[in-house]
Design a protein around this motif. Structure first.
Motif, PDB file in Angstrom:
ATOM      1  N   GLN A  57      -6.421 -69.236  16.622  1.00 31.63           N
ATOM      2  CA  GLN A  57      -7.205 -70.416  16.988  1.00 31.63           C
ATOM      3  C   GLN A  57      -6.230 -71.366  17.670  1.00 31.63           C
ATOM      4  O   GLN A  57      -5.248 -71.802  17.069  1.00 31.63           O
ATOM      5  CB  GLN A  57      -7.838 -71.088  15.777  1.00 31.63           C
ATOM      6  CG  GLN A  57      -8.678 -72.277  16.162  1.00 31.63           C
ATOM      7  CD  GLN A  57      -9.333 -72.957  14.970  1.00 31.63           C
ATOM      8  OE1 GLN A  57      -9.077 -72.616  13.832  1.00 31.63           O
ATOM      9  NE2 GLN A  57     -10.174 -73.924  15.250  1.00 31.63           N
ATOM     10  N   ASP A  61      -7.732 -76.450  19.855  1.00 29.23           N
ATOM     11  CA  ASP A  61      -9.035 -76.360  19.185  1.00 29.23           C
ATOM     12  C   ASP A  61      -8.921 -76.585  17.685  1.00 29.23           C
ATOM     13  O   ASP A  61      -9.816 -76.219  16.931  1.00 29.23           O
ATOM     14  CB  ASP A  61      -9.651 -74.981  19.443  1.00 29.23           C
ATOM     15  CG  ASP A  61      -9.955 -74.746  20.909  1.00 29.23           C
ATOM     16  OD1 ASP A  61     -10.194 -75.740  21.630  1.00 29.23           O
ATOM     17  OD2 ASP A  61      -9.939 -73.574  21.335  1.00 29.23           O
ATOM     18  N   ASP A  85     -11.667 -67.916  23.259  1.00 28.86           N
ATOM     19  CA  ASP A  85     -11.373 -67.694  21.850  1.00 28.86           C
ATOM     20  C   ASP A  85     -10.777 -66.294  21.699  1.00 28.86           C
ATOM     21  O   ASP A  85     -11.004 -65.410  22.512  1.00 28.86           O
ATOM     22  CB  ASP A  85     -12.624 -67.875  20.976  1.00 28.86           C
ATOM     23  CG  ASP A  85     -13.627 -66.763  21.152  1.00 28.86           C
ATOM     24  OD1 ASP A  85     -13.610 -65.820  20.341  1.00 28.86           O
ATOM     25  OD2 ASP A  85     -14.423 -66.835  22.120  1.00 28.86           O
ATOM     26  N   TRP A  86     -10.002 -66.099  20.654  1.00 34.29           N
ATOM     27  CA  TRP A  86      -9.210 -64.879  20.516  1.00 34.29           C
ATOM     28  C   TRP A  86     -10.063 -63.626  20.404  1.00 34.29           C
ATOM     29  O   TRP A  86      -9.728 -62.591  20.954  1.00 34.29           O
ATOM     30  CB  TRP A  86      -8.239 -64.986  19.343  1.00 34.29           C
ATOM     31  CG  TRP A  86      -8.868 -64.894  17.994  1.00 34.29           C
ATOM     32  CD1 TRP A  86      -9.356 -65.923  17.249  1.00 34.29           C
ATOM     33  CD2 TRP A  86      -9.087 -63.711  17.235  1.00 34.29           C
ATOM     34  NE1 TRP A  86      -9.867 -65.447  16.072  1.00 34.29           N
ATOM     35  CE2 TRP A  86      -9.713 -64.090  16.034  1.00 34.29           C
ATOM     36  CE3 TRP A  86      -8.813 -62.365  17.449  1.00 34.29           C
ATOM     37  CZ2 TRP A  86     -10.069 -63.172  15.056  1.00 34.29           C
ATOM     38  CZ3 TRP A  86      -9.175 -61.452  16.471  1.00 34.29           C
ATOM     39  CH2 TRP A  86      -9.784 -61.854  15.292  1.00 34.29           C
TER      40      TRP A  86
END
Length: 97
Positions: A57, A61, A85-86
């Motif tokens: 993360q 964020d 996002d990952w």
């Protein structure tokens, strides 16, 4: 980005986390699944397959530097993830969608 993360950790801690994650991830990038090279030589650390520490993360964020938020990624993936996002980025890199 990895450089910022490693700059905030002391060298021994960064090396330990890289080694630990290398072992846990069986030497593979958390995004693309390709083998990475664990090195501490500056001239090898700039190569696309060099192991880097990655925040899953992003700090932007609200992610932290806690070990539960760290993974090992190849330099290429770490540098190209951007604002994604990952999990979405990992799926995209592995051509899952």
């Amino acid at each position: 980005m990895a450089g910022n993360l490693e700059a905030t950790m002391d060298t021994r801690a960064a090396r330990y986390f890289k080694w630990l994650l290398f072992w846990q991830q069986q030497g593979r990038c958390c995004y693309c699944g390709e083998h990475v090279v664990l090195t501490y030589r500056p001239y090898e650390a700039v190569r696309p397959y060099a192991a880097t520490l990655e925040h899953l993360q992003r700090r932007a964020d609200g992610g932290t530097g806690h070990s539960s938020n760290l993974a090992m990624a190849c330099k290429r993936c770490n540098n190209t993830r951007g604002e994604r996002d990952w999990l979405s980025y990992a799926s995209w890199r592995r051509k899952e969608f």
